[in-house]
Design a protein around this motif. Structure first.
Motif, PDB file in Angstrom:
ATOM      1  N   PRO A   1       0.862  -1.186  -0.082  1.00 35.24           N
ATOM      2  CA  PRO A   1       0.113   0.025   0.176  1.00 35.24           C
ATOM      3  C   PRO A   1       0.829   1.208   0.062  1.00 35.24           C
ATOM      4  O   PRO A   1       1.984   1.185   0.495  1.00 35.24           O
ATOM      5  CB  PRO A   1      -0.781  -0.086   1.141  1.00 35.24           C
ATOM      6  N   ASP A   2       0.439   2.377  -0.739  1.00 32.73           N
ATOM      7  CA  ASP A   2       0.916   3.669  -0.847  1.00 32.73           C
ATOM      8  C   ASP A   2       2.219   3.506  -1.900  1.00 32.73           C
ATOM      9  O   ASP A   2       2.895   4.678  -1.591  1.00 32.73           O
ATOM     10  CB  ASP A   2       1.278   3.807   0.754  1.00 32.73           C
ATOM     11  N   ALA A   3       2.657   2.505  -2.473  1.00 30.62           N
ATOM     12  CA  ALA A   3       4.034   2.634  -3.460  1.00 30.62           C
ATOM     13  C   ALA A   3       3.563   3.474  -4.692  1.00 30.62           C
ATOM     14  O   ALA A   3       4.446   3.786  -5.371  1.00 30.62           O
ATOM     15  CB  ALA A   3       4.376   1.065  -3.571  1.00 30.62           C
ATOM     16  N   GLY A   4       2.219   3.464  -4.883  1.00 27.00           N
ATOM     17  CA  GLY A   4       1.793   4.010  -6.136  1.00 27.00           C
ATOM     18  C   GLY A   4       0.989   3.197  -7.190  1.00 27.00           C
ATOM     19  O   GLY A   4       1.102   3.669  -8.451  1.00 27.00           O
ATOM     20  N   LYS A   5       0.636   2.143  -6.960  1.00 27.65           N
ATOM     21  CA  LYS A   5      -0.115   1.357  -7.728  1.00 27.65           C
ATOM     22  C   LYS A   5      -1.434   2.055  -8.445  1.00 27.65           C
ATOM     23  O   LYS A   5      -1.431   2.197  -9.438  1.00 27.65           O
ATOM     24  CB  LYS A   5      -0.629   0.108  -7.078  1.00 27.65           C
ATOM     25  N   THR A   6      -2.221   2.941  -7.593  1.00 28.05           N
ATOM     26  CA  THR A   6      -3.245   3.543  -8.118  1.00 28.05           C
ATOM     27  C   THR A   6      -2.813   4.731  -9.016  1.00 28.05           C
ATOM     28  O   THR A   6      -3.452   4.766 -10.059  1.00 28.05           O
ATOM     29  CB  THR A   6      -4.096   4.185  -6.883  1.00 28.05           C
ATOM     30  N   THR A   7      -1.864   5.245  -8.605  1.00 30.10           N
ATOM     31  CA  THR A   7      -1.253   6.376  -9.496  1.00 30.10           C
ATOM     32  C   THR A   7      -0.764   5.673 -10.740  1.00 30.10           C
ATOM     33  O   THR A   7      -1.186   6.516 -11.932  1.00 30.10           O
ATOM     34  CB  THR A   7      -0.176   7.277  -8.733  1.00 30.10           C
ATOM     35  N   LEU A   8      -0.184   4.625 -10.867  1.00 30.41           N
ATOM     36  CA  LEU A   8       0.689   4.054 -11.961  1.00 30.41           C
ATOM     37  C   LEU A   8      -0.669   3.569 -13.090  1.00 30.41           C
ATOM     38  O   LEU A   8      -0.669   3.683 -14.049  1.00 30.41           O
ATOM     39  CB  LEU A   8       1.420   2.968 -11.784  1.00 30.41           C
TER      40      LEU A   8
ATOM     41  N   ARG B   1     -12.565   7.507  -5.840  1.00 28.91           N
ATOM     42  CA  ARG B   1     -12.810   8.717  -4.829  1.00 28.91           C
ATOM     43  C   ARG B   1     -11.747   9.802  -4.854  1.00 28.91           C
ATOM     44  O   ARG B   1     -12.441  10.926  -4.833  1.00 28.91           O
ATOM     45  CB  ARG B   1     -12.733   7.980  -3.514  1.00 28.91           C
ATOM     46  N   LYS B   2     -10.426   9.287  -4.983  1.00 31.45           N
ATOM     47  CA  LYS B   2      -9.461  10.502  -5.044  1.00 31.45           C
ATOM     48  C   LYS B   2      -9.776  11.395  -6.317  1.00 31.45           C
ATOM     49  O   LYS B   2      -9.242  12.617  -6.216  1.00 31.45           O
ATOM     50  CB  LYS B   2      -8.020   9.895  -5.090  1.00 31.45           C
ATOM     51  N   ARG B   3      -9.788  10.751  -7.309  1.00 27.01           N
ATOM     52  CA  ARG B   3      -9.399  11.409  -8.608  1.00 27.01           C
ATOM     53  C   ARG B   3     -10.791  11.959  -9.497  1.00 27.01           C
ATOM     54  O   ARG B   3     -10.798  12.632 -10.285  1.00 27.01           O
ATOM     55  CB  ARG B   3      -8.718  10.843  -9.511  1.00 27.01           C
TER      56      ARG B   3
ATOM     57  N   MET C   1      10.792   8.347  -7.734  1.00 21.32           N
ATOM     58  CA  MET C   1      12.396   8.722  -7.801  1.00 21.32           C
ATOM     59  C   MET C   1      12.345  10.267  -7.663  1.00 21.32           C
ATOM     60  O   MET C   1      13.662  10.687  -7.561  1.00 21.32           O
ATOM     61  CB  MET C   1      12.956   8.325  -9.191  1.00 21.32           C
ATOM     62  N   ASP C   2      11.318  10.983  -7.899  1.00 17.91           N
ATOM     63  CA  ASP C   2      11.505  12.398  -7.650  1.00 17.91           C
ATOM     64  C   ASP C   2      11.682  12.727  -5.996  1.00 17.91           C
ATOM     65  O   ASP C   2      11.692  13.810  -5.518  1.00 17.91           O
ATOM     66  CB  ASP C   2      10.080  13.032  -8.097  1.00 17.91           C
ATOM     67  N   ARG C   3      11.618  11.636  -5.080  1.00 17.06           N
ATOM     68  CA  ARG C   3      11.846  11.683  -3.782  1.00 17.06           C
ATOM     69  C   ARG C   3      13.246  11.038  -3.500  1.00 17.06           C
ATOM     70  O   ARG C   3      13.673  10.293  -4.262  1.00 17.06           O
ATOM     71  CB  ARG C   3      10.782  11.132  -2.951  1.00 17.06           C
TER      72      ARG C   3
ATOM     73  N   GLY D   1      11.212   5.476 -12.376  1.00 19.28           N
ATOM     74  CA  GLY D   1      10.473   6.669 -12.865  1.00 19.28           C
ATOM     75  C   GLY D   1       9.544   7.219 -11.855  1.00 19.28           C
ATOM     76  O   GLY D   1       9.650   6.993 -10.545  1.00 19.28           O
ATOM     77  N   SER D   2       8.883   8.034 -12.101  1.00 14.01           N
ATOM     78  CA  SER D   2       7.849   8.686 -10.999  1.00 14.01           C
ATOM     79  C   SER D   2       6.343   8.791 -11.719  1.00 14.01           C
ATOM     80  O   SER D   2       6.146   9.619 -12.499  1.00 14.01           O
ATOM     81  CB  SER D   2       8.257  10.262 -10.746  1.00 14.01           C
ATOM     82  N   ALA D   3       5.574   7.785 -11.315  1.00 18.83           N
ATOM     83  CA  ALA D   3       4.096   7.799 -11.623  1.00 18.83           C
ATOM     84  C   ALA D   3       3.427   9.151 -11.518  1.00 18.83           C
ATOM     85  O   ALA D   3       2.886   9.480 -12.468  1.00 18.83           O
ATOM     86  CB  ALA D   3       3.246   6.594 -10.843  1.00 18.83           C
TER      87      ALA D   3
HETATM   88  P1  G4P Z   1      -1.061   2.713  -3.663  1.00 19.39           P
HETATM   89  O1  G4P Z   1      -2.308   2.765  -4.678  1.00 19.39           O
HETATM   90  O2  G4P Z   1      -0.044   1.943  -4.073  1.00 19.39           O
HETATM   91  O3  G4P Z   1      -1.573   2.683  -2.376  1.00 19.39           O
HETATM   92  O4  G4P Z   1      -0.636   4.230  -3.993  1.00 19.39           O
HETATM   93  P2  G4P Z   1      -1.094   5.658  -4.334  1.00 19.39           P
HETATM   94  O5  G4P Z   1      -0.997   5.493  -6.017  1.00 19.39           O
HETATM   95  O6  G4P Z   1      -2.447   6.001  -3.836  1.00 19.39           O
HETATM   96  O7  G4P Z   1      -0.086   6.481  -4.044  1.00 19.39           O
HETATM   97  C1  G4P Z   1       0.146   6.660  -2.634  1.00 19.39           C
HETATM   98  C2  G4P Z   1       0.823   8.202  -2.495  1.00 19.39           C
HETATM   99  O8  G4P Z   1       1.804   8.265  -3.198  1.00 19.39           O
HETATM  100  C3  G4P Z   1      -0.073   9.187  -3.168  1.00 19.39           C
HETATM  101  O9  G4P Z   1      -0.154  10.439  -2.331  1.00 19.39           O
HETATM  102  C4  G4P Z   1       0.464   9.540  -4.509  1.00 19.39           C
HETATM  103  O10 G4P Z   1       0.194  10.899  -4.816  1.00 19.39           O
HETATM  104  C5  G4P Z   1       2.084   9.397  -4.190  1.00 19.39           C
HETATM  105  N1  G4P Z   1       2.821   9.278  -5.103  1.00 19.39           N
HETATM  106  C6  G4P Z   1       2.662   8.342  -6.229  1.00 19.39           C
HETATM  107  N2  G4P Z   1       3.485   8.178  -7.159  1.00 19.39           N
HETATM  108  C7  G4P Z   1       4.258   9.296  -6.650  1.00 19.39           C
HETATM  109  C8  G4P Z   1       5.640   9.736  -7.302  1.00 19.39           C
HETATM  110  O11 G4P Z   1       6.093   9.197  -8.284  1.00 19.39           O
HETATM  111  N3  G4P Z   1       6.337  10.581  -6.561  1.00 19.39           N
HETATM  112  C9  G4P Z   1       5.707  11.179  -5.573  1.00 19.39           C
HETATM  113  N4  G4P Z   1       6.368  12.174  -4.914  1.00 19.39           N
HETATM  114  N5  G4P Z   1       4.566  10.501  -4.955  1.00 19.39           N
HETATM  115  C10 G4P Z   1       4.010   9.741  -5.563  1.00 19.39           C
HETATM  116  P3  G4P Z   1      -0.963  10.682  -1.196  1.00 19.39           P
HETATM  117  O12 G4P Z   1      -0.696  12.048  -0.487  1.00 19.39           O
HETATM  118  O13 G4P Z   1      -1.559   9.590  -0.618  1.00 19.39           O
HETATM  119  O14 G4P Z   1      -2.637  10.875  -2.012  1.00 19.39           O
HETATM  120  P4  G4P Z   1      -2.694  12.354  -3.118  1.00 19.39           P
HETATM  121  O15 G4P Z   1      -3.484  13.245  -2.479  1.00 19.39           O
HETATM  122  O16 G4P Z   1      -1.203  12.874  -3.567  1.00 19.39           O
HETATM  123  O17 G4P Z   1      -3.398  11.622  -4.284  1.00 19.39           O
END
Ligand code: G4P
Length: 531
Positions: free
Chosen positions: A17-24, A59-61, A139-141, A253-255
């Motif tokens: 959770p939180d690694a970025g699956k939803t964003t990707l 919900r988020k988007r 990777m932007d972090r 990369g950075s999703a």
């Molecule tokens: P998940 O489905 O794996 O649980 O992860 P999700 O995509 O919800 O991403 C978790 C959090 O990490 C989100 O922030 C998202 O914006 C952030 N994130 C995803 N990809 C990147 C990236 O490449 N760089 C950075 N810096 N952050 C990233 P959040 O604060 O929980 O939600 P949001 O309000 O930003 O959407």
């Protein structure tokens, strides 16, 4: 048919959770043109709270991608992306979805490396020899050192990690990625406002002065060193090893910034497998069923009710293993031997359903209105015999909780909801006889499933409930103890703490708090066998 099957790529994205699956997921859909910019399809977002990751995304988007299968065409491929429901717990549901895919993209947070959930999900892939592609995100972090990350993937997951590209710095020093195959540098640009296609400037090889000048001296030195190390230390790239699950191609990369996503998608589509043949256990010996066989076959890997709150219906998701599906065709449910007509079949995009007239091996279709279908059922075209898929494993529950209905007026809804959720495989349902009453007991692999049951009972059936945790950790069937032949408690020696109950098929079971209790039961009940 051959070319249709060959262009299909059916996969899932897994991550901690939180690694970025939803964003990707969201970005991939944008590439496929399957989504317009976020915010354009907002009408439905209030309809239901989140049950799966895609609902979370919705919900988020404010976009409508809430369930199970998304498909789109990209670069000549038909991409089928399956949702792996994301709970904090590993769930059977996730496992079942992974049986229906041919490959997996694993998302890792570059700052954290391999986390608990990733490891568990990866184990499932390895057991099934599913090819895994890795996306190191964020990777932007500030990220862990590249070689450390690669080493961790290799060590913890016991797989060869082959970097398809290398990051140029991370965090504030992140300048982009170096594509090793194309020998090009793709420069990262921060795009304000979250535009979806971050522009990528491309130049010559690593020694190109443009690359050197764009990077800080330390980032450039690290890149050169890493490039040299991976070149000399690692074996050359072998697509066969990827297909066999021995090597994972790694992309950085950075999703969130849509950076590196296209390289991932292109590389993934190039090296991931088309639909793979599956084993059938129908005849004397197991045989491989060719995807391009003329004969339609598939298996049910998921059942979900009430996806559309406006229609109280139940959809069975079928992964097609071989042949071609045509709407209205008849098929045999191998478990029951009954013939059914697949008239009401849908392709699903989020909650949108469109009727599907034709589908091929690798596709997933949603079948409505066939209540007789169960998870794991094999479907075969009429006239086909001897095919039986055994793709869906059964996990013995390890957590048990009594579920109470606090409001007698809601009894019917409560029962109906429980029965449906058990049918979906969310939990196993047992009944404990207690005088004139019957106590409902839930069994699951992880306790979070109980929260989900309560949530769905309330939101979909309007039935509140109360959960009472128990100490039982295992359940065993009493052999031959079905229906009429049930043994009563008085004739059995049931140790303190253990309890007799009845499972969903009406068979007698015993619940045990520990292995010790199970052994005690066996030793003191001669002639009574447990399964
Ligand atoms: P998940 O489905 O794996 O649980 O992860 P999700 O995509 O919800 O991403 C978790 C959090 O990490 C989100 O922030 C998202 O914006 C952030 N994130 C995803 N990809 C990147 C990236 O490449 N760089 C950075 N810096 N952050 C990233 P959040 O604060 O929980 O939600 P949001 O309000 O930003 O959407």
């Amino acid at each position: 048919m051959l070319s249709e099957i060959d262009r299909r790529r059916t996969f899932a994205i897994v991550s901690h959770p939180d690694a970025g699956k939803t964003t990707l997921t969201e970005k991939l859909l944008l590439y496929g043109g399957a989504l317009q910019l976020a915010g354009t399809v907002t009408a439905r977002k209030k309809e239901r709270a989140t049950v799966s990751d895609w609902m979370e995304l919705e919900r988020k988007r404010g976009i409508s991608v809430s369930s199970t299968v998304l498909n789109f065409d990209y670069g000549g491929y038909r991409v089928n992306l399956l949702d792996t429901p994301g709970h904090k717990d590993f769930s059977e549901d996730t496992y079942r979805v992974l049986t229906a895919v041919d490959s997996v993209i694993m998302v890792i947070d570059g700052g954290k490396g391999i986390e608990g959930q990733t490891r568990k999900l990866f184990e499932v892939c390895r057991r099934r020899q599913t090819p895994v592609f890795t996306f190191v995100n964020k990777m932007d972090r500030p990220a862990l050192d590249t070689l450390t990350l690669l080493d961790e993937i290799e060590r913890v997951l016991n797989i060869r990690a082959y970097p398809m590209n290398l990051p140029m710095g991370s965090g504030v020093d992140f300048r982009g990625i170096f594509d090793r195959r194309a020998e090009t540098a793709c420069f990262y640009e921060r795009v304000p406002g979250g535009a979806y296609r971050a522009p990528e400037a491309v130049s010559g090889g690593i020694s190109d002065p443009v690359v050197r000048e764009a990077l800080t001296p330390s980032v450039y030195a690290a890149l050169c060193e890493e490039a040299e190390m991976v070149e000399h230390a690692g074996a050359s790239f072998s697509p066969e090893d990827v297909l066999a699950g021995r090597t994972t191609p790694v992309f950085f990369g950075s999703a969130a910034n849509n950076f590196g996503v296209q390289l991932l998608l292109d590389g993934f589509l190039e090296f991931s497998p088309p639909p793979r043949p599956r084993m059938s256990y129908g005849g004397e010996a197991k045989v491989e069923v060719d995807t391009a066989s003329e004969l339609f076959s598939g298996f049910v890997f998921k059942i979900q009710a009430n996806m559309d709150p406006k229609h109280r219906d139940r959809m069975a998701f079928v992964r097609i293993v071989s042949g071609r599906f045509e709407r209205g065709m008849t098929a045999v449910n191998v478990r029951t031997g009954k013939t059914l007509r697949l008239a009401n079949s849908s392709a699903i995009f989020g909650r949108e359903r469109t009727t599907v007239d034709e589908a091929f091996a690798g596709d997933v279709i949603g079948v409505l209105g066939v209540d007789a279908l169960r998870i794991g059922d094999t479907l075969c075209g009429d006239g086909v015999s001897g095919i039986l898929y055994n793709e869906i494993p059964v996990f013995p529950p390890e957590c048990f909780a009594i579920i109470h209905n606090p409001s007698p007026a809601n009894y019917k809804r409560f029962r109906e909801g429980l029965a449906q959720l058990a049918l979906e495989g969310l939990v196993k349902l047992y009944e404990i006889p207690a005088g004139h009453q019957r106590i409902s007991l839930l069994g699951a692999v992880g306790p979070l499933q109980f929260d989900l049951v309560q949530y769905r009972l309330e939101s979909e059936y309007g039935a509140a409930s109360r959960i009472e945790n128990t100490d039982w950790t295992m359940v065993r069937r009493i052999e031959g103890g079905a229906g009429g032949g049930a043994l009563d408690e008085a004739s059995l020696h049931v140790p303190m703490g253990a309890r007799l109950a009845v499972d969903g098929d009406g068979r007698q079971v015993v619940l045990f708090p520990s292995e010790w209790h199970r052994r005690f039961f066996e030793e003191h009940n001669e002639g009574v066998a447990l399964e």
